[in-house]
Design an enzyme around this catalytic site. Structure first.
Site, PDB file in Angstrom:
ATOM      1  N   LEU A   1       0.834  -1.193   0.000  1.00  9.06           N
ATOM      2  CA  LEU A   1       0.000   0.000   0.000  1.00  9.06           C
ATOM      3  C   LEU A   1       0.866   1.239   0.000  1.00  9.06           C
ATOM      4  O   LEU A   1       2.070   1.178   0.251  1.00  9.06           O
ATOM      5  CB  LEU A   1      -0.966   0.017   1.182  1.00  9.06           C
ATOM      6  CG  LEU A   1      -0.418   0.426   2.538  1.00  9.06           C
ATOM      7  CD1 LEU A   1      -1.541   0.969   3.399  1.00  9.06           C
ATOM      8  CD2 LEU A   1       0.213  -0.741   3.239  1.00  9.06           C
ATOM      9  N   CYS A   2       0.234   2.359  -0.303  1.00  8.10           N
ATOM     10  CA  CYS A   2       0.904   3.659  -0.288  1.00  8.10           C
ATOM     11  C   CYS A   2      -0.073   4.650   0.340  1.00  8.10           C
ATOM     12  O   CYS A   2      -0.924   4.252   1.135  1.00  8.10           O
ATOM     13  CB  CYS A   2       1.338   4.059  -1.694  1.00  8.10           C
ATOM     14  SG  CYS A   2       0.009   4.074  -2.907  1.00  8.10           S
ATOM     15  N   GLY A   3       0.027   5.901  -0.015  1.00  6.12           N
ATOM     16  CA  GLY A   3      -0.856   6.905   0.568  1.00  6.12           C
ATOM     17  C   GLY A   3      -2.255   6.871  -0.002  1.00  6.12           C
ATOM     18  O   GLY A   3      -3.238   6.871   0.724  1.00  6.12           O
TER      19      GLY A   3
END
Length: 101
Positions: free
Chosen positions: A60-62
């Site tokens: 995941l990221c932002g």
């Protein structure tokens, strides 16, 4: 194999390997509980050897733009593994009330 999963409907398996691919400062501002910071620019084949080959890697990221790129980069190193992109990222996790550290 790359699979996509909405983070808001995801049931986290016990001992899941979750990589947050944002830079360290963004990670420090708040991240999904249990996620390990593995910035996208630091991802390497050697890093993959630290994870059991049969275990999926959740990424995941932002907000959802870096995670798919990270999964593609990982797949270039090893196509036999399962990579799961958690769509919506940390922002969606916060909105959904998932545990944030």
């Amino acid at each position: 194999m790359i699979r996509k999963q909405e983070i808001t409907t995801f049931e986290f398996p016990e001992n899941a390997v979750i990589w947050d691919v944002r830079d360290p400062s963004a990670y420090a501002e708040g991240h999904l509980k249990g996620a390990i910071n593995q910035p996208i620019n630091d991802i390497s084949q050697a890093l993959l050897t630290q994870v059991d080959a049969g275990q999926p890697i959740y990424i995941l990221c932002g907000g959802g733009s870096k995670a798919p790129r990270a999964a593609e980069k990982l797949e270039e190193f090893d196509q036999s593994r399962e990579y799961v992109v958690l769509m919506g990222g940390t922002r969606a996790a916060k909105v959904a009330g998932l545990p944030i550290e």
